[in-house]
Design a protein around this motif. Structure first.
Motif, PDB file in Angstrom:
ATOM      1  N   ARG A  48       0.828  -1.206   0.000  1.00  0.00           N
ATOM      2  CA  ARG A  48       0.000   0.000   0.000  1.00  0.00           C
ATOM      3  C   ARG A  48       0.862   1.255   0.000  1.00  0.00           C
ATOM      4  NH1 ARG A  48      -5.488   0.867   1.730  1.00  0.00           N
ATOM      5  NH2 ARG A  48      -5.865   3.118   1.811  1.00  0.00           N
ATOM      6  N   VAL A  49       1.868   1.308   0.864  1.00  0.00           N
ATOM      7  CA  VAL A  49       2.636   2.530   1.020  1.00  0.00           C
ATOM      8  C   VAL A  49       3.522   2.777  -0.195  1.00  0.00           C
ATOM      9  CG1 VAL A  49       4.639   1.566   2.238  1.00  0.00           C
ATOM     10  CG2 VAL A  49       3.910   3.910   2.709  1.00  0.00           C
ATOM     11  N   LEU A  50       4.059   1.723  -0.805  1.00  0.00           N
ATOM     12  CA  LEU A  50       4.924   1.918  -1.972  1.00  0.00           C
ATOM     13  C   LEU A  50       4.142   2.503  -3.146  1.00  0.00           C
ATOM     14  CD1 LEU A  50       7.088  -1.331  -1.825  1.00  0.00           C
ATOM     15  CD2 LEU A  50       7.935   1.029  -1.654  1.00  0.00           C
ATOM     16  N   GLN A  51       2.875   2.109  -3.282  1.00  0.00           N
ATOM     17  CA  GLN A  51       2.090   2.611  -4.405  1.00  0.00           C
ATOM     18  C   GLN A  51       1.610   4.043  -4.209  1.00  0.00           C
ATOM     19  OE1 GLN A  51      -0.384  -0.417  -6.731  1.00  0.00           O
ATOM     20  NE2 GLN A  51      -0.304  -1.354  -4.693  1.00  0.00           N
ATOM     21  N   LEU A  52       1.937   4.625  -3.063  1.00  0.00           N
ATOM     22  CA  LEU A  52       1.691   6.053  -2.889  1.00  0.00           C
ATOM     23  C   LEU A  52       2.687   6.878  -3.686  1.00  0.00           C
ATOM     24  CD1 LEU A  52       1.035   6.186   0.971  1.00  0.00           C
ATOM     25  CD2 LEU A  52      -0.672   6.370  -0.852  1.00  0.00           C
ATOM     26  N   LEU A  53       3.835   6.276  -4.021  1.00  0.00           N
ATOM     27  CA  LEU A  53       4.882   7.005  -4.728  1.00  0.00           C
ATOM     28  C   LEU A  53       4.542   7.116  -6.209  1.00  0.00           C
ATOM     29  CD1 LEU A  53       8.016   5.285  -3.124  1.00  0.00           C
ATOM     30  CD2 LEU A  53       6.810   7.339  -2.359  1.00  0.00           C
ATOM     31  N   PRO A  54       4.682   8.295  -6.801  1.00  0.00           N
ATOM     32  CA  PRO A  54       4.449   8.436  -8.241  1.00  0.00           C
ATOM     33  C   PRO A  54       5.352   7.494  -9.021  1.00  0.00           C
ATOM     34  CG  PRO A  54       4.684  10.589  -7.194  1.00  0.00           C
ATOM     35  CD  PRO A  54       5.072   9.569  -6.171  1.00  0.00           C
TER      36      PRO A  54
ATOM     37  N   PRO B 183       1.589  -1.769  -9.095  1.00  0.00           N
ATOM     38  CA  PRO B 183       1.620  -3.065  -8.408  1.00  0.00           C
ATOM     39  C   PRO B 183       2.866  -3.887  -8.725  1.00  0.00           C
ATOM     40  CG  PRO B 183      -0.567  -2.632  -9.301  1.00  0.00           C
ATOM     41  CD  PRO B 183       0.327  -1.556  -9.829  1.00  0.00           C
ATOM     42  N   SER B 184       3.301  -3.915  -9.996  1.00  0.00           N
ATOM     43  CA  SER B 184       4.458  -4.733 -10.368  1.00  0.00           C
ATOM     44  C   SER B 184       5.739  -4.205  -9.740  1.00  0.00           C
ATOM     45  CB  SER B 184       4.594  -4.783 -11.895  1.00  0.00           C
ATOM     46  OG  SER B 184       3.468  -5.385 -12.480  1.00  0.00           O
TER      47      SER B 184
ATOM     48  N   VAL C 191      10.049  -4.485  -5.386  1.00  0.00           N
ATOM     49  CA  VAL C 191      10.717  -3.888  -4.230  1.00  0.00           C
ATOM     50  C   VAL C 191      10.554  -4.779  -3.005  1.00  0.00           C
ATOM     51  CG1 VAL C 191      10.681  -1.956  -2.608  1.00  0.00           C
ATOM     52  CG2 VAL C 191      10.561  -1.511  -5.067  1.00  0.00           C
ATOM     53  N   LEU C 192       9.362  -5.271  -2.771  1.00  0.00           N
ATOM     54  CA  LEU C 192       9.104  -6.101  -1.596  1.00  0.00           C
ATOM     55  C   LEU C 192       9.853  -7.428  -1.681  1.00  0.00           C
ATOM     56  CD1 LEU C 192       5.286  -5.423  -1.065  1.00  0.00           C
ATOM     57  CD2 LEU C 192       7.195  -4.488   0.239  1.00  0.00           C
TER      58      LEU C 192
ATOM     59  N   PRO D 184      16.496   3.032  -7.199  1.00  0.00           N
ATOM     60  CA  PRO D 184      15.096   3.473  -7.097  1.00  0.00           C
ATOM     61  C   PRO D 184      14.293   3.034  -8.311  1.00  0.00           C
ATOM     62  CG  PRO D 184      16.528   5.336  -7.605  1.00  0.00           C
ATOM     63  CD  PRO D 184      17.424   4.171  -7.319  1.00  0.00           C
ATOM     64  N   PRO D 185      13.022   2.704  -8.113  1.00  0.00           N
ATOM     65  CA  PRO D 185      12.174   2.366  -9.256  1.00  0.00           C
ATOM     66  C   PRO D 185      12.125   3.520 -10.246  1.00  0.00           C
ATOM     67  CG  PRO D 185      11.086   1.800  -7.197  1.00  0.00           C
ATOM     68  CD  PRO D 185      12.288   2.605  -6.837  1.00  0.00           C
ATOM     69  N   PRO D 186      11.984   3.222 -11.536  1.00  0.00           N
ATOM     70  CA  PRO D 186      11.931   4.291 -12.547  1.00  0.00           C
ATOM     71  C   PRO D 186      10.819   5.299 -12.249  1.00  0.00           C
ATOM     72  CG  PRO D 186      12.098   2.126 -13.585  1.00  0.00           C
ATOM     73  CD  PRO D 186      11.858   1.875 -12.125  1.00  0.00           C
ATOM     74  N   ARG D 187      11.060   6.547 -12.559  1.00  0.00           N
ATOM     75  CA  ARG D 187      10.099   7.660 -12.503  1.00  0.00           C
ATOM     76  C   ARG D 187       9.714   8.074 -11.092  1.00  0.00           C
ATOM     77  NH1 ARG D 187       8.018   4.106 -15.997  1.00  0.00           N
ATOM     78  NH2 ARG D 187       6.201   3.681 -14.711  1.00  0.00           N
ATOM     79  N   THR D 188      10.400   7.554 -10.071  1.00  0.00           N
ATOM     80  CA  THR D 188      10.064   7.981  -8.706  1.00  0.00           C
ATOM     81  C   THR D 188      10.817   9.238  -8.294  1.00  0.00           C
ATOM     82  OG1 THR D 188      11.735   6.471  -7.831  1.00  0.00           O
ATOM     83  CG2 THR D 188       9.464   5.670  -7.921  1.00  0.00           C
ATOM     84  N   GLY D 189      12.000   9.469  -8.885  1.00  0.00           N
ATOM     85  CA  GLY D 189      12.749  10.688  -8.611  1.00  0.00           C
ATOM     86  C   GLY D 189      13.023  10.906  -7.141  1.00  0.00           C
ATOM     87  N   SER D 190      12.852  12.151  -6.703  1.00  0.00           N
ATOM     88  CA  SER D 190      13.152  12.516  -5.318  1.00  0.00           C
ATOM     89  C   SER D 190      12.166  11.906  -4.335  1.00  0.00           C
ATOM     90  CB  SER D 190      13.161  14.040  -5.168  1.00  0.00           C
ATOM     91  OG  SER D 190      11.891  14.580  -5.509  1.00  0.00           O
ATOM     92  N   ASP D 191      10.995  11.472  -4.828  1.00  0.00           N
ATOM     93  CA  ASP D 191      10.014  10.871  -3.926  1.00  0.00           C
ATOM     94  C   ASP D 191      10.552   9.581  -3.293  1.00  0.00           C
ATOM     95  OD1 ASP D 191       7.609  12.571  -4.026  1.00  0.00           O
ATOM     96  OD2 ASP D 191       7.639  12.090  -6.157  1.00  0.00           O
ATOM     97  N   TRP D 192      11.378   8.846  -4.052  1.00  0.00           N
ATOM     98  CA  TRP D 192      11.964   7.622  -3.500  1.00  0.00           C
ATOM     99  C   TRP D 192      12.934   7.954  -2.374  1.00  0.00           C
ATOM    100  CZ3 TRP D 192      11.171   2.614  -3.309  1.00  0.00           C
ATOM    101  CH2 TRP D 192      12.205   1.784  -2.839  1.00  0.00           C
ATOM    102  N   ASP D 193      13.799   8.939  -2.613  1.00  0.00           N
ATOM    103  CA  ASP D 193      14.771   9.318  -1.584  1.00  0.00           C
ATOM    104  C   ASP D 193      14.063   9.788  -0.316  1.00  0.00           C
ATOM    105  OD1 ASP D 193      16.833   8.741  -3.348  1.00  0.00           O
ATOM    106  OD2 ASP D 193      16.934  10.795  -4.108  1.00  0.00           O
ATOM    107  N   SER D 194      12.966  10.561  -0.493  1.00  0.00           N
ATOM    108  CA  SER D 194      12.225  11.051   0.670  1.00  0.00           C
ATOM    109  C   SER D 194      11.600   9.897   1.444  1.00  0.00           C
ATOM    110  CB  SER D 194      11.129  12.023   0.209  1.00  0.00           C
ATOM    111  OG  SER D 194      10.294  12.397   1.283  1.00  0.00           O
TER     112      SER D 194
END
Length: 690
Positions: free
Chosen positions: A432-438, A442-443, A448-449, A467-477
């Protein structure tokens, strides 16, 4: 025509005011009638008797239009009319009342008339009707075709666009006015929204569809032509409208066009219960109704209450008596009682929750079922602390007017982050929490899990993986927040850090983020009552032990439960005991409604509606202080609250004032309520399979 003695027994059950309303006028020459029906005064029964009385005295039910706000209300009204008419006409009543075919909602009746007059209106009679979901999908398609789904700044989503369009139509207000009053965060898009709405109308016409609002809009345009208005109006000798205070400008204009003289027009309602302006309901419709005709409409006031005790009514009358403009009405009853309504002062929202839960159980011990009791509140999130307390005490409840606090998506999102930090092997929380990231679907979340599960240090693995593609700074945060929460700034500061991380995502995902943010601030305050993250998560999510009820066979349909409800959803209901939460300025009236006089007056009516739901026992709870999330310079803090302005000092004599003793409800009482219990989840799970 069947001659009927006006002294027939079917009228003897009515009180004098009800009977005046029922017997008002004769034939189609009757002056228009406004029935001001106070809370609990037998409004539905009176209107049903009026319709039946006209039928048994020869009026043609095929020439009657009965307008309500729900199909259920229309069906119930028809059944009552038949029961009453059967007392006089015998079994022949069913045949006559079957002819009452124009009973229904405004929208349902409008749809039938539009098909009858489709050719005159330039409509194809085979038009289809879109429901709200279909309409939202179509407006989204148009939104995308116009390029508004790819703007740099956040353009309103389809549901918000449709809500703005609907408000403009029903309130008969321009886009700019609607945006300023109800959708200020969309104000910058006024020009684009006008373009969108014009294209949306063209798309509907091209596809030969009408939406829900078109059923009223096209009806209003039809009767805007004097000739067509006269033709449609002449089909009906009598038009009855229930809950007239809830009509919008469009509905009122339709009625006045159909019956410009008012002859044969009966409307029933209560200005003191006009609380739906957010749905475009216009209180001026009922306030101005009598003077809309020459001669003015006859007014009959139903002020005898059959629900509440006299002390409850005295307090409610006094509250609404301070309204700036109203029809004079003081409810009275023969139900005397020595018990005045209570004004209960408590320390804070936590004590409010403990007090109400304790009183509910005490009432139950004295013979009041949980279903005979209700807790009312102005906004859905106001019940958050109480819901937690009820779960602790294993008091079942049903909530009306919004999701249960802990079931709301944004609350579950924050809890998922905390659960994932507490246990990185919790794949449901992590998913649930990972899919909050832009950029994370699901895949990607699954990949990641999988890597987290394979690592010896699960959370540290997040920082080590690409970091997963297209997550940018949201992953680092996200990684920084997760590791920071594990390191632990201390509880409940961890809760604040989780909220601050989530708020940008909340604003991105939900357009009503300001309302949802209040829930998160409330959740943070609840967290302060727990010593650690582990205790908070364990006890907050432990459901009452009713999951094993399947072992005893099918669930009982009459299982007892407490009612929790927003005041809006409680209108029309009644309970033996009623508790009203947060009777303070900032909640009632809500802080967003204190700018305009009209908004403040509606808040007064909301309190009146809440008070008049009680039969025997009414308790208004006044917390002395609230936790609030302040500006950066001031920080989070407790602020002291003032009793609602709607109960000034001059009215206090109508209430029993109670100060709930804080000293009796300290640590020991909290432990007794369940907050000190350590839950062994693993032991419970093992025990289920023995």
């Amino acid at each position: 025509m069947l001659a009927v003695d006006s002294r027939h027994s079917y009228l003897d059950k009515l009180n004098p005011a009800q009977r005046r309303a029922v017997e008002h006028g004769s034939g189609t020459a009757a002056r228009p009638l406004l029935v001001i029906a106070g809370a609990g005064s037998g409004k539905t029964n009176t209107l049903a008797h009026r319709v039946a009385h006209l039928i048994v005295n020869g009026a043609d039910p095929r020439r009657m239009m009965l307008l309500t706000f729900s199909r259920r209300a229309a069906a119930e009204m028809t059944r009552r009319v038949e029961r009453i008419a059967r007392e006089v006409l015998g079994e022949g009543a069913a045949v006559m009342t079957d002819a009452l075919s124009w009973a229904g909602t405004f929208h349902g009746v409008g749809a039938r008339l539009l098909r009858d007059y489709a050719v005159e209106l330039g409509l194809d009679p085979s038009f289809t009707i879109h429901d709200r979901e279909d309409s939202a999908d179509l407006i989204n398609l148009v939104r995308h075709e116009l390029g508004f789904s790819k703007t740099e700044a956040r353009f309103p989503k389809k549901g918000t666009c449709l809500a703005i369009y609907s408000r403009c139509v029903n309130a008969e207000q321009p886009v700019e006015t609607v945006l300023g009053a109800s959708f200020p965060w969309c104000a910058a898009w006024a020009a684009e929204l006008k373009q969108l709405f014009a294209a949306y109308v063209e798309a509907k016409q091209a596809q030969n569809v009408l939406d829900y609002d078109d059923l009223l809009l096209c009806w209003a345009q039809a009767v805007g032509d004097p000739g067509l208005a006269e033709e449609i109006g002449s089909r009906f000798d009598h038009i009855f409208v229930d809950e007239y205070q809830d009509t919008n400008r469009l509905q009122a204009s339709i009625l006045l066009a159909l019956k410009p003289s008012g002859q044969g027009l009966t409307v029933v309602g209560d200005d003191a219960q006009s609380i739906y302006s957010f749905r475009a309901a216009e209180i001026r419709n009922i306030l101005d109704f009598p003077q809309s005709f020459e001669p003015p409409a006859e007014i009959v006031t139903l002020d005898r209450n059959y629900r509440s005790t006299q002390p409850v009514l005295a307090a409610a009358n006094a509250v609404i008596g301070l309204a700036r403009e109203r029809f004079t009405k003081n409810l009275w009853t023969e139900r005397e009682s020595a018990a005045r309504p209570r004004l209960v002062n408590v320390r804070d929202e936590a004590d409010q929750a403990r007090y109400v839960a304790g009183q509910v159980l005490e009432n139950r011990e004295h013979g009041s079922a949980l279903k005979q009791q209700a807790v009312l509140f102005r906004a859905s999130h106001h019940s958050g602390p109480l819901e937690v307390e009820l779960k602790r005490r294993n008091i079942p409840f049903r909530k009306f007017g919004g999701l249960k606090f802990l079931d709301a998506a944004h609350v579950k999102d924050v809890l998922a982050l905390l659960r994932f930090v507490e246990n990185p092997r919790d794949r449901v929380a992590g998913f649930r929490v990972l899919q909050l990231l832009p950029g994370v679907g699901p895949s990607a979340a699954q990949r990641v899990l999988d890597q987290v599960d394979a690592a010896s240090d699960a959370l540290r693995a997040l920082g080590d993986m690409p970091p997963p593609p297209r997550t940018g700074s949201d992953w680092d945060s996200f990684v920084e927040t997760a590791l920071g929460l594990r390191a632990g700034p201390g509880w409940p500061a961890e809760m604040e850090r989780a909220r601050l991380w989530y708020e940008p995502h909340l604003e991105r995902i939900h357009e009503d983020f300001s309302t949802r943010r209040a829930d998160l601030v409330q959740l943070e305050q609840i967290a302060r009552g727990y010593p650690s993250r582990e205790r908070f998560l364990t006890e907050l999510t432990l459901d009452p032990p009713d999951a094993t009820s399947a072992e005893a066979g099918p669930p009982h349909l009459d299982e007892d439960y407490l009612i929790l409800s927003t005041i809006h959803s409680a209108k029309g209901q009644e309970w033996k005991s009623v508790f009203v939460l947060n009777v303070v300025d900032g909640c009632i009236p809500i802080d967003l409604a204190v700018g305009e006089t009209a908004e403040t007056e509606e808040e007064r009516r909301l309190l009146y509606v809440a008070m008049t739901r009680a039969k025997d026992d009414l308790q208004l709870v006044v917390p002395q202080r609230f936790f609030t999330h302040g500006q950066a310079a001031r920080g989070d803090r407790h602020v002291y609250a003032a009793r609602t302005r709607f109960i000034p000092a001059s009215l206090l004599g109508l209430f029993e004032q109670v100060a709930w003793p804080i000293a009796e409800h300290g640590t020991a009482a909290r432990a007794a309520s369940g907050s000190g219990i350590r839950i062994d989840v693993a032991a419970r799970m093992r025990g289920m399979w023995r």
